[in-house]
Structure formats: C-alpha cells, structure tokens
Design a protein around this motif. Structure first.
Motif, PDB file in Angstrom:
ATOM      1  N   MET A 273       0.859  -1.183   0.000  1.00 28.31           N
ATOM      2  CA  MET A 273       0.000   0.000   0.000  1.00 28.31           C
ATOM      3  C   MET A 273       0.894   1.231   0.000  1.00 28.31           C
ATOM      4  SD  MET A 273      -2.878   1.185   2.769  1.00 28.31           S
ATOM      5  CE  MET A 273      -4.002  -0.098   2.338  1.00 28.31           C
ATOM      6  N   ASN A 274       0.581   2.157  -0.866  1.00 29.03           N
ATOM      7  CA  ASN A 274       1.408   3.356  -0.951  1.00 29.03           C
ATOM      8  C   ASN A 274       0.957   4.401   0.080  1.00 29.03           C
ATOM      9  OD1 ASN A 274      -0.942   4.361  -1.989  1.00 29.03           O
ATOM     10  ND2 ASN A 274      -0.237   4.411  -4.103  1.00 29.03           N
ATOM     11  N   THR A 275       1.672   5.490   0.149  1.00 29.14           N
ATOM     12  CA  THR A 275       1.366   6.511   1.156  1.00 29.14           C
ATOM     13  C   THR A 275       0.033   7.194   0.884  1.00 29.14           C
ATOM     14  OG1 THR A 275       2.660   8.145  -0.070  1.00 29.14           O
ATOM     15  CG2 THR A 275       3.774   6.953   1.705  1.00 29.14           C
TER      16      THR A 275
ATOM     17  N   ARG B 297      -2.583   4.965   2.379  1.00 27.94           N
ATOM     18  CA  ARG B 297      -2.490   5.042   3.829  1.00 27.94           C
ATOM     19  C   ARG B 297      -3.095   6.336   4.362  1.00 27.94           C
ATOM     20  NH1 ARG B 297       3.363   3.789   5.162  1.00 27.94           N
ATOM     21  NH2 ARG B 297       3.149   2.694   3.222  1.00 27.94           N
ATOM     22  N   ASN B 298      -2.840   7.436   3.646  1.00 25.01           N
ATOM     23  CA  ASN B 298      -3.394   8.724   4.064  1.00 25.01           C
ATOM     24  C   ASN B 298      -4.920   8.741   3.968  1.00 25.01           C
ATOM     25  OD1 ASN B 298      -0.890   9.750   4.641  1.00 25.01           O
ATOM     26  ND2 ASN B 298      -0.665  10.820   2.693  1.00 25.01           N
TER      27      ASN B 298
ATOM     28  N   LEU C 266      -6.873   6.077   4.264  1.00 23.71           N
ATOM     29  CA  LEU C 266      -7.347   5.252   5.375  1.00 23.71           C
ATOM     30  C   LEU C 266      -7.242   5.999   6.700  1.00 23.71           C
ATOM     31  CD1 LEU C 266      -5.995   1.690   4.550  1.00 23.71           C
ATOM     32  CD2 LEU C 266      -8.357   2.496   4.499  1.00 23.71           C
ATOM     33  N   LEU C 267      -6.173   6.744   6.888  1.00 22.97           N
ATOM     34  CA  LEU C 267      -6.011   7.534   8.104  1.00 22.97           C
ATOM     35  C   LEU C 267      -7.093   8.606   8.193  1.00 22.97           C
ATOM     36  CD1 LEU C 267      -4.351   8.214  10.634  1.00 22.97           C
ATOM     37  CD2 LEU C 267      -2.976   9.716   9.192  1.00 22.97           C
TER      38      LEU C 267
END
Length: 59
Positions: A1-3, A6-7, A9-10
């Motif tokens: 998973m790339n950043t 992730r961002n 999802l965050l």
C-alpha cells in the motif's frame, strides 16, 4: 500500500472517530437532560428538549 492509500485510510479513520465522539456527546446530552434517545426520538421531542435546555440558567 502506498502513502496515498495510507493517508486516505487515516483520514477515514479520523473522520469515523470524530463522528463516533460527536454522536456519543449528542446522544448522552439528550439522554441525561430529557431521558430520551436522540436516535429514536421524534422531531417534536428533540425540540421540546432543546427548549428545556435553553430555559436552564447559564453559569
């Protein structure tokens, strides 16, 4: 998973947590003040509870 993923999802997690805390605050306020559930109360019951809250003295 790339950043980027992730961002996202965050951000979704933070938004979900914020909604949970907001709903807990709103529901507990109506429960404590008028002994009604915010989620199952009618619009008239919520307005009556808001009127009761408005008539309370502010400190």
């Amino acid at each position: 998973m790339n950043t980027y993923g992730r961002n996202i999802l965050l951000a979704l997690g933070v938004a979900g947590l914020g909604y949970f805390l907001w709903s807990l605050f709103v529901a507990s306020r109506y429960q404590a003040l008028c002994e009604i559930s915010y989620w199952s109360a009618t619009e008239a019951q919520l307005r009556a509870c808001d009127e009761i809250r408005a008539s309370l003295p502010r400190n």
